[in-house]
Motif scaffolding. Structure first.
Motif, PDB file in Angstrom:
ATOM      1  N   LYS A 101       0.569  -1.278   0.198  1.00  0.00           N
ATOM      2  CA  LYS A 101       0.063  -0.085   0.185  1.00  0.00           C
ATOM      3  C   LYS A 101       0.969   1.191   0.287  1.00  0.00           C
ATOM      4  N   GLY A 102       0.366   2.497  -0.485  1.00  0.00           N
ATOM      5  CA  GLY A 102       0.914   3.647  -0.423  1.00  0.00           C
ATOM      6  C   GLY A 102       0.812   4.433   0.972  1.00  0.00           C
ATOM      7  N   GLY A 103       1.498   5.072   1.398  1.00  0.00           N
ATOM      8  CA  GLY A 103       1.483   6.011   2.479  1.00  0.00           C
ATOM      9  C   GLY A 103       1.707   5.446   3.684  1.00  0.00           C
ATOM     10  N   VAL A 104       2.482   4.148   3.624  1.00  0.00           N
ATOM     11  CA  VAL A 104       2.668   3.508   4.905  1.00  0.00           C
ATOM     12  C   VAL A 104       4.049   3.761   5.564  1.00  0.00           C
ATOM     13  N   GLY A 105       4.856   4.565   4.876  1.00  0.00           N
ATOM     14  CA  GLY A 105       6.093   5.107   5.297  1.00  0.00           C
ATOM     15  C   GLY A 105       7.479   4.608   4.449  1.00  0.00           C
ATOM     16  N   LYS A 106       7.057   4.179   3.397  1.00  0.00           N
ATOM     17  CA  LYS A 106       8.153   3.262   2.778  1.00  0.00           C
ATOM     18  C   LYS A 106       9.122   4.349   2.403  1.00  0.00           C
ATOM     19  N   SER A 107       8.873   5.435   1.835  1.00  0.00           N
ATOM     20  CA  SER A 107       9.886   6.615   1.473  1.00  0.00           C
ATOM     21  C   SER A 107      10.650   7.232   2.801  1.00  0.00           C
ATOM     22  N   THR A 108       9.807   7.095   3.858  1.00  0.00           N
ATOM     23  CA  THR A 108      10.523   7.773   4.927  1.00  0.00           C
ATOM     24  C   THR A 108      11.539   6.747   5.523  1.00  0.00           C
ATOM     25  N   LEU A 109      11.024   5.348   5.346  1.00  0.00           N
ATOM     26  CA  LEU A 109      11.969   4.415   5.936  1.00  0.00           C
ATOM     27  C   LEU A 109      13.340   4.550   4.866  1.00  0.00           C
ATOM     28  N   PRO A 208       7.829   2.009  -5.620  1.00  0.00           N
ATOM     29  CA  PRO A 208       6.492   2.680  -5.650  1.00  0.00           C
ATOM     30  C   PRO A 208       5.680   1.681  -4.725  1.00  0.00           C
ATOM     31  N   PRO A 209       4.448   1.810  -4.349  1.00  0.00           N
ATOM     32  CA  PRO A 209       3.541   1.008  -3.883  1.00  0.00           C
ATOM     33  C   PRO A 209       3.214   0.058  -4.770  1.00  0.00           C
ATOM     34  N   GLY A 210       2.726  -1.288  -4.487  1.00  0.00           N
ATOM     35  CA  GLY A 210       2.086  -2.176  -5.581  1.00  0.00           C
ATOM     36  C   GLY A 210       2.977  -3.282  -6.050  1.00  0.00           C
ATOM     37  N   GLU A 260       6.908  -2.962  10.965  1.00  0.00           N
ATOM     38  CA  GLU A 260       5.454  -2.358  11.090  1.00  0.00           C
ATOM     39  C   GLU A 260       5.858  -0.845  11.599  1.00  0.00           C
ATOM     40  N   ASN A 261       5.307   0.018  10.982  1.00  0.00           N
ATOM     41  CA  ASN A 261       5.362   1.460  10.960  1.00  0.00           C
ATOM     42  C   ASN A 261       4.123   1.906  11.333  1.00  0.00           C
ATOM     43  N   MET A 262       4.190   3.214  11.970  1.00  0.00           N
ATOM     44  CA  MET A 262       3.226   3.788  12.632  1.00  0.00           C
ATOM     45  C   MET A 262       2.346   3.293  13.810  1.00  0.00           C
ATOM     46  N   ILE A 297       7.947   0.759  14.189  1.00  0.00           N
ATOM     47  CA  ILE A 297       8.459   2.218  14.399  1.00  0.00           C
ATOM     48  C   ILE A 297       7.057   2.925  14.815  1.00  0.00           C
ATOM     49  N   PRO A 298       7.148   3.518  16.094  1.00  0.00           N
ATOM     50  CA  PRO A 298       6.051   4.341  16.206  1.00  0.00           C
ATOM     51  C   PRO A 298       5.564   5.548  15.643  1.00  0.00           C
ATOM     52  N   LEU A 299       4.598   6.193  15.536  1.00  0.00           N
ATOM     53  CA  LEU A 299       4.459   7.516  14.844  1.00  0.00           C
ATOM     54  C   LEU A 299       4.920   8.512  15.713  1.00  0.00           C
ATOM     55  N   GLY A 300       5.640   9.540  14.971  1.00  0.00           N
ATOM     56  CA  GLY A 300       6.498  10.396  15.713  1.00  0.00           C
ATOM     57  C   GLY A 300       6.322  11.742  15.057  1.00  0.00           C
ATOM     58  N   LEU A 301       5.851  12.665  15.713  1.00  0.00           N
ATOM     59  CA  LEU A 301       5.482  14.099  15.054  1.00  0.00           C
ATOM     60  C   LEU A 301       6.816  14.728  14.642  1.00  0.00           C
ATOM     61  N   ILE A 303       9.401  13.128  13.456  1.00  0.00           N
ATOM     62  CA  ILE A 303       9.575  12.430  12.137  1.00  0.00           C
ATOM     63  C   ILE A 303       8.845  13.094  11.024  1.00  0.00           C
ATOM     64  N   ARG A 304       7.699  13.428  11.163  1.00  0.00           N
ATOM     65  CA  ARG A 304       6.790  13.826  10.045  1.00  0.00           C
ATOM     66  C   ARG A 304       7.306  15.316   9.798  1.00  0.00           C
ATOM     67  N   LEU A 305       7.536  16.052  10.870  1.00  0.00           N
ATOM     68  CA  LEU A 305       7.939  17.612  10.610  1.00  0.00           C
ATOM     69  C   LEU A 305       9.599  17.489   9.743  1.00  0.00           C
TER      70      LEU A 305
HETATM   71  N1  LIG Z   1       6.853   6.663  11.786  1.00  0.00           N
HETATM   72  C1  LIG Z   1       6.200   7.706  11.485  1.00  0.00           C
HETATM   73  N2  LIG Z   1       5.969   8.636  12.086  1.00  0.00           N
HETATM   74  C2  LIG Z   1       5.331   9.975  11.735  1.00  0.00           C
HETATM   75  N3  LIG Z   1       5.045  10.215  10.448  1.00  0.00           N
HETATM   76  C3  LIG Z   1       5.340   9.179   9.628  1.00  0.00           C
HETATM   77  C4  LIG Z   1       6.266   7.922  10.001  1.00  0.00           C
HETATM   78  N4  LIG Z   1       6.460   7.151   8.774  1.00  0.00           N
HETATM   79  C5  LIG Z   1       5.780   7.987   7.767  1.00  0.00           C
HETATM   80  N5  LIG Z   1       5.281   9.196   8.158  1.00  0.00           N
HETATM   81  C6  LIG Z   1       4.703  10.218   7.350  1.00  0.00           C
HETATM   82  O1  LIG Z   1       3.721   9.596   6.719  1.00  0.00           O
HETATM   83  C7  LIG Z   1       3.541  10.069   5.347  1.00  0.00           C
HETATM   84  C8  LIG Z   1       3.826   9.043   4.540  1.00  0.00           C
HETATM   85  O2  LIG Z   1       4.841   8.679   4.528  1.00  0.00           O
HETATM   86  P1  LIG Z   1       5.866   8.086   3.294  1.00  0.00           P
HETATM   87  O3  LIG Z   1       5.427   8.918   2.182  1.00  0.00           O
HETATM   88  O4  LIG Z   1       7.103   7.706   3.729  1.00  0.00           O
HETATM   89  O5  LIG Z   1       5.010   6.814   2.757  1.00  0.00           O
HETATM   90  P2  LIG Z   1       4.830   6.110   1.510  1.00  0.00           P
HETATM   91  O6  LIG Z   1       4.837   4.648   1.782  1.00  0.00           O
HETATM   92  O7  LIG Z   1       6.269   6.289   0.845  1.00  0.00           O
HETATM   93  O8  LIG Z   1       3.839   6.716   0.503  1.00  0.00           O
HETATM   94  P3  LIG Z   1       3.899   6.678  -1.010  1.00  0.00           P
HETATM   95  O9  LIG Z   1       4.040   5.209  -1.358  1.00  0.00           O
HETATM   96  O10 LIG Z   1       2.483   7.106  -1.405  1.00  0.00           O
HETATM   97  O11 LIG Z   1       4.818   7.507  -1.526  1.00  0.00           O
HETATM   98  C9  LIG Z   1       4.836  11.123   5.343  1.00  0.00           C
HETATM   99  O12 LIG Z   1       4.027  12.546   5.802  1.00  0.00           O
HETATM  100  C10 LIG Z   1       5.595  10.889   6.585  1.00  0.00           C
HETATM  101  O13 LIG Z   1       6.437  12.067   7.019  1.00  0.00           O
END
Ligand SMILES: Nc1ncnc2c1ncn2[C@@H]1O[C@H](COP(=O)(O)OP(=O)(O)OP(=O)(O)O)[C@@H](O)[C@H]1O
Length: 342
Positions: A101-109, A208-210, A260-262, A297-301, A303-305
């Motif tokens: 799935k998208g938006g689960v934190g792959k790019s952040t990781l 990318p996701p998928g 596991e993220n978030m 990996i917990p949610l961390g404000l 990290i997002r900022l």
């Molecule tokens: N552990 C975390 N704590 C707080 N925010 C997070 C965390 N992991 C990811 N995020 C935030 O969640 C959002 C989505 O994360 P990210 O872009 O890494 O997902 P993705 O899986 O790469 O998405 P996509 O596939 O759509 O590109 C971003 O705003 C990112 O900063």
């Protein structure tokens, strides 16, 4: 194949066959099996060999020249034998980061791993393979750095953190949609992968996701050394993560582990921990699928900022607790995994 190409191919096969009994002094395999022998040609009775010199001592090179020349001495079609030894560029270990799935934190990781491995002294490259929705240029604070090329080959941009990277975000106009069909998307991805990454020990690829064209190009053409899969704990994300695992299994791509993220959010006011996406789902799914679980990996404000403002590197340095500490633990483990691959 043109006649000329046919002749060259059969001459090369003839020469390869004649020297089949010569072993690679390093691996002990035949020169062909070990890919030590890179090319051979026979022109006007002159046999020419191109040999990969990596790891060979001067004595071993001389011995190889002698062994090959001796074997060809009796061949009426060969009058003289010439050798060229070349150092081939080293290839980095390729680690793909995937999710269903998208938006689960792959790019952040991916960005966090690149930054933390770099902070631990490794030479790191990062490919943003999300061609439609690139985010690494923003995450790495490298939006303004444009990409140059030498001939057809792209040159990775080096970020302020010292990471070599390429992203469509540095190539395409950010205000224009990238509306390409599959083959063109795969072509763009292949071009990013074909850049000169030889200065890197590790190349992180943010997929990318998928399970589409880019994932297929990745596993078929670039053969990653391993893939890390990330998911949030809820069923909706895990179903797609399982599809991704299935693709990598079917293509015999080593799966390093599932993350596991978030997982859990600590209220900054009262300190209470809540689980907006559930908890523990990815660990259970990993056990169910028989793959290693690599942590929460917990949610961390913070990290997002930091991610949104391109300062993730600074935020990760303060890694005593929370999400930054979790990323750090995973990067540490990944470093060990990379070293174990040799
Ligand atoms: N552990 C975390 N704590 C707080 N925010 C997070 C965390 N992991 C990811 N995020 C935030 O969640 C959002 C989505 O994360 P990210 O872009 O890494 O997902 P993705 O899986 O790469 O998405 P996509 O596939 O759509 O590109 C971003 O705003 C990112 O900063």
């Amino acid at each position: 194949m043109a006649d000329q190409d046919c002749n060259a191919a059969s001459e090369e096969a003839y020469l390869f066959d004649k020297i089949r009994s010569v072993s690679d002094p390093v691996s002990g395999q035949s020169l062909i099996e070990s890919k030590r022998l890179m090319a051979a040609e026979l022109k006007e009775s002159n046999a020419r060999f191109v040999i990969r010199a990596n790891g060979l001592t001067a004595e071993q090179r001389t011995l190889l020249e002698k062994q090959i020349s001796d074997l060809l001495q009796a061949e009426p079609s060969v009058a003289k034998t010439y050798f060229t030894f070349v150092l081939s560029k080293p290839k980095p270990k390729i680690i793909a980061v995937a999710s269903g799935k998208g938006g689960v934190g792959k790019s952040t990781l991916s960005a966090a791993l690149a930054l933390l491995l770099k902070q631990k002294g490794r030479r790191v490259g990062l490919v943003d393979a999300d061609i439609y929705g690139p985010s690494q240029a923003l995450l790495m604070g490298a939006k303004q750095q444009s990409v140059a090329a030498v001939g057809d080959q792209l040159r990775p941009v080096v970020t302020a953190d010292g990471i070599a990277m390429l992203s469509m975000g540095q190539i395409a106009d950010p205000n224009q949609a990238i509306a390409w069909r599959g083959p063109k998307i795969a072509g763009a991805f292949n071009q990013l992968m074909a850049a000169d990454w030889s200065e890197c020990d590790v190349l992180i690829v943010d997929l990318p996701p998928g399970t589409g064209d880019i994932q297929l190009s990745m596993v078929r053409e670039h053969k990653p050394d391993g893939v890390l899969i990330i998911s949030t704990p809820q069923d909706m994300a895990l179903i797609d993560a399982k599809r991704a695992v299935d693709l990598f299994r079917k293509t015999e791509t080593p799966i390093i582990g599932l993350i596991e993220n978030m997982a859990g959010y600590q209220c900054p006011h009262c300190g209470e921990i809540s689980d907006p996406f559930g908890a523990g789902g990815a660990e259970l799914a990993a056990a169910d699928m028989g793959i290693d679980f690599w942590g929460y990996i917990p949610l961390g404000l913070n990290i997002r900022l930091a991610a949104d403002s391109g300062h993730l590197g600074d935020c990760l340095k303060d890694s005593a607790e929370g999400a930054a500490a979790a990323f750090s633990k995973i990067a540490e483990r990944l470093g060990v995994w990379v070293d174990q691959q040799g």
